[in-house]
Design an enzyme around this catalytic site. Structure first.
Site, PDB file in Angstrom:
ATOM      1  N   ILE A  10       8.835 -22.665 -30.185  1.00 18.77           N
ATOM      2  CA  ILE A  10       8.333 -24.030 -29.992  1.00 18.77           C
ATOM      3  C   ILE A  10       7.071 -24.294 -30.827  1.00 18.77           C
ATOM      4  O   ILE A  10       6.774 -25.439 -31.155  1.00 18.77           O
ATOM      5  CB  ILE A  10       8.068 -24.297 -28.494  1.00 18.77           C
ATOM      6  CG1 ILE A  10       8.013 -25.803 -28.203  1.00 18.77           C
ATOM      7  CG2 ILE A  10       6.809 -23.587 -28.002  1.00 18.77           C
ATOM      8  CD1 ILE A  10       8.083 -26.140 -26.720  1.00 18.77           C
ATOM      9  N   GLY A  31       3.335 -15.005 -22.882  1.00 21.47           N
ATOM     10  CA  GLY A  31       4.514 -15.825 -23.120  1.00 21.47           C
ATOM     11  C   GLY A  31       4.249 -16.975 -24.074  1.00 21.47           C
ATOM     12  O   GLY A  31       3.505 -16.855 -25.054  1.00 21.47           O
ATOM     13  N   VAL A  32       4.838 -18.111 -23.757  1.00 23.17           N
ATOM     14  CA  VAL A  32       4.739 -19.259 -24.657  1.00 23.17           C
ATOM     15  C   VAL A  32       3.293 -19.763 -24.734  1.00 23.17           C
ATOM     16  O   VAL A  32       2.847 -20.242 -25.780  1.00 23.17           O
ATOM     17  CB  VAL A  32       5.737 -20.362 -24.218  1.00 23.17           C
ATOM     18  CG1 VAL A  32       5.338 -21.038 -22.937  1.00 23.17           C
ATOM     19  CG2 VAL A  32       5.941 -21.369 -25.335  1.00 23.17           C
ATOM     20  N   ASP A  33       2.554 -19.619 -23.650  1.00 19.51           N
ATOM     21  CA  ASP A  33       1.136 -20.023 -23.614  1.00 19.51           C
ATOM     22  C   ASP A  33       0.333 -19.241 -24.661  1.00 19.51           C
ATOM     23  O   ASP A  33      -0.418 -19.821 -25.464  1.00 19.51           O
ATOM     24  CB  ASP A  33       0.616 -19.739 -22.194  1.00 19.51           C
ATOM     25  CG  ASP A  33      -0.718 -20.396 -21.881  1.00 19.51           C
ATOM     26  OD1 ASP A  33      -1.176 -21.235 -22.677  1.00 19.51           O
ATOM     27  OD2 ASP A  33      -1.287 -20.062 -20.830  1.00 19.51           O
ATOM     28  N   SER A 116       8.436 -22.063 -16.368  1.00 22.45           N
ATOM     29  CA  SER A 116       8.522 -21.171 -15.189  1.00 22.45           C
ATOM     30  C   SER A 116       9.585 -20.082 -15.291  1.00 22.45           C
ATOM     31  O   SER A 116       9.695 -19.262 -14.379  1.00 22.45           O
ATOM     32  CB  SER A 116       8.774 -21.955 -13.886  1.00 22.45           C
ATOM     33  OG  SER A 116       7.592 -22.587 -13.434  1.00 22.45           O
ATOM     34  N   THR A 117      10.383 -20.062 -16.371  1.00 25.41           N
ATOM     35  CA  THR A 117      11.506 -19.120 -16.392  1.00 25.41           C
ATOM     36  C   THR A 117      11.164 -17.762 -17.005  1.00 25.41           C
ATOM     37  O   THR A 117      12.028 -16.907 -17.128  1.00 25.41           O
ATOM     38  CB  THR A 117      12.718 -19.696 -17.159  1.00 25.41           C
ATOM     39  OG1 THR A 117      12.354 -19.814 -18.549  1.00 25.41           O
ATOM     40  CG2 THR A 117      13.117 -21.040 -16.601  1.00 25.41           C
ATOM     41  N   GLY A 118       9.903 -17.582 -17.383  1.00 27.55           N
ATOM     42  CA  GLY A 118       9.484 -16.290 -17.918  1.00 27.55           C
ATOM     43  C   GLY A 118       8.830 -15.472 -16.826  1.00 27.55           C
ATOM     44  O   GLY A 118       9.458 -15.086 -15.835  1.00 27.55           O
ATOM     45  N   TYR A 120       7.003 -16.363 -14.510  1.00 25.70           N
ATOM     46  CA  TYR A 120       7.021 -17.007 -13.191  1.00 25.70           C
ATOM     47  C   TYR A 120       8.364 -16.889 -12.471  1.00 25.70           C
ATOM     48  O   TYR A 120       8.467 -17.278 -11.304  1.00 25.70           O
ATOM     49  CB  TYR A 120       6.584 -18.471 -13.293  1.00 25.70           C
ATOM     50  CG  TYR A 120       5.086 -18.665 -13.451  1.00 25.70           C
ATOM     51  CD1 TYR A 120       4.220 -17.582 -13.529  1.00 25.70           C
ATOM     52  CD2 TYR A 120       4.541 -19.943 -13.519  1.00 25.70           C
ATOM     53  CE1 TYR A 120       2.854 -17.757 -13.681  1.00 25.70           C
ATOM     54  CE2 TYR A 120       3.162 -20.121 -13.656  1.00 25.70           C
ATOM     55  CZ  TYR A 120       2.330 -19.022 -13.749  1.00 25.70           C
ATOM     56  OH  TYR A 120       0.973 -19.208 -13.891  1.00 25.70           O
TER      57      TYR A 120
HETATM   58  P1  ADP Z   1       6.061 -19.100 -17.220  1.00 28.05           P
HETATM   59  O1  ADP Z   1       4.789 -18.388 -16.834  1.00 28.05           O
HETATM   60  O2  ADP Z   1       6.008 -20.595 -16.945  1.00 28.05           O
HETATM   61  O3  ADP Z   1       7.276 -18.440 -16.674  1.00 28.05           O
HETATM   62  P2  ADP Z   1       6.541 -17.921 -19.876  1.00 28.05           P
HETATM   63  O4  ADP Z   1       5.791 -18.208 -21.116  1.00 28.05           O
HETATM   64  O5  ADP Z   1       6.468 -16.553 -19.313  1.00 28.05           O
HETATM   65  O6  ADP Z   1       6.072 -19.049 -18.815  1.00 28.05           O
HETATM   66  O7  ADP Z   1       8.063 -18.277 -20.097  1.00 28.05           O
HETATM   67  C1  ADP Z   1       8.582 -19.578 -20.161  1.00 28.05           C
HETATM   68  C2  ADP Z   1       9.763 -19.620 -21.125  1.00 28.05           C
HETATM   69  O8  ADP Z   1       9.265 -19.726 -22.453  1.00 28.05           O
HETATM   70  C3  ADP Z   1      10.644 -18.377 -21.090  1.00 28.05           C
HETATM   71  O9  ADP Z   1      12.005 -18.786 -21.069  1.00 28.05           O
HETATM   72  C4  ADP Z   1      10.293 -17.669 -22.397  1.00 28.05           C
HETATM   73  O10 ADP Z   1      11.402 -16.947 -22.903  1.00 28.05           O
HETATM   74  C5  ADP Z   1       9.995 -18.844 -23.284  1.00 28.05           C
HETATM   75  N1  ADP Z   1       9.153 -18.597 -24.485  1.00 28.05           N
HETATM   76  C6  ADP Z   1       8.266 -17.593 -24.723  1.00 28.05           C
HETATM   77  N2  ADP Z   1       7.698 -17.742 -25.935  1.00 28.05           N
HETATM   78  C7  ADP Z   1       8.242 -18.888 -26.471  1.00 28.05           C
HETATM   79  C8  ADP Z   1       8.094 -19.594 -27.706  1.00 28.05           C
HETATM   80  N3  ADP Z   1       7.252 -19.162 -28.671  1.00 28.05           N
HETATM   81  N4  ADP Z   1       8.855 -20.722 -27.906  1.00 28.05           N
HETATM   82  C9  ADP Z   1       9.693 -21.173 -26.957  1.00 28.05           C
HETATM   83  N5  ADP Z   1       9.876 -20.559 -25.784  1.00 28.05           N
HETATM   84  C10 ADP Z   1       9.172 -19.421 -25.545  1.00 28.05           C
END
Ligand code: ADP
Length: 164
Positions: A10, A31-33, A116-118, A120
């Site tokens: 993303i 993760g994505v954050d 939330s699918t990572g 969390y």
């Molecule tokens: P949460 O804490 O809300 O679960 P995460 O970041 O752990 O957040 O995961 C949320 C989703 O984002 C997961 O499905 C993970 O695979 C996905 N994700 C992780 N990195 C990226 C990225 N760079 N781009 C898009 N999706 C991502």
């Protein structure tokens, strides 16, 4: 509204806004954050420090800084605790609150990760249904929503939810 499901990162999208699955501190995480903070650069963290955090199910917007996107919408998803602790309502609220933020800044194209699918732990099949319902039922001016899946299993879950 146009809906699209893509597999990818993303942080490289050029939509008007991308949504960050943040935690309530808004000070970065894994993760994505973590990926968004690394790609946006240190100015994002400096800016987020002034926001005072964010409640679960709410959203706050920042500039995109070094990213190609103009805006980053930070929302805090619920931790999955089995599904009977308000998780579906809170997850739907994340999508709606994010679109409200998008409307406030005039963003017309928005990309969402699978909130939330990572870490969390929200099951992807159920999360995809909530995401699609919340987005398609919201009265937003956003014209195109991209659901960004990090892997093919996530993409299949969105395709199944779209088909139903
Ligand atoms: P949460 O804490 O809300 O679960 P995460 O970041 O752990 O957040 O995961 C949320 C989703 O984002 C997961 O499905 C993970 O695979 C996905 N994700 C992780 N990195 C990226 C990225 N760079 N781009 C898009 N999706 C991502």
């Amino acid at each position: 509204m146009d809906l699209e499901v893509v597999v990818g990162d993303i942080t490289v999208l050029e939509t008007d806004a991308i949504v960050n699955a943040a935690n309530s501190s808004l000070l970065g995480g894994g993760g994505v954050d973590g990926a968004i903070h690394r790609a946006a650069g240190p100015e994002l963290l400096r800016h987020c420090r002034r926001l005072g955090g964010c409640e679960v199910g709410r959203a706050k917007v920042t500039p995109g800084f070094a990213l190609a996107t103009t805006w980053i919408i930070h929302t805090v998803g619920p931790v999955w605790r089995g599904g009977h602790d308000g998780e579906p309502e809170l997850l739907a609220s994340c999508y709606r609150a994010s679109l409200t933020c998008a409307d406030e800044v005039g963003a017309r194209t928005v990309a969402f990760p699978a909130i939330s699918t990572g870490v969390y732990g929200y099951p992807i099949g159920e999360a995809a249904v909530v995401a699609l319902d919340a987005v398609t039922s919201s009265g937003t001016d956003v014209q195109a929503v991209t659901f960004v899946c990090f892997d093919d299993a996530n993409r299949r879950a969105y395709r199944a939810a779209l088909g139903s």
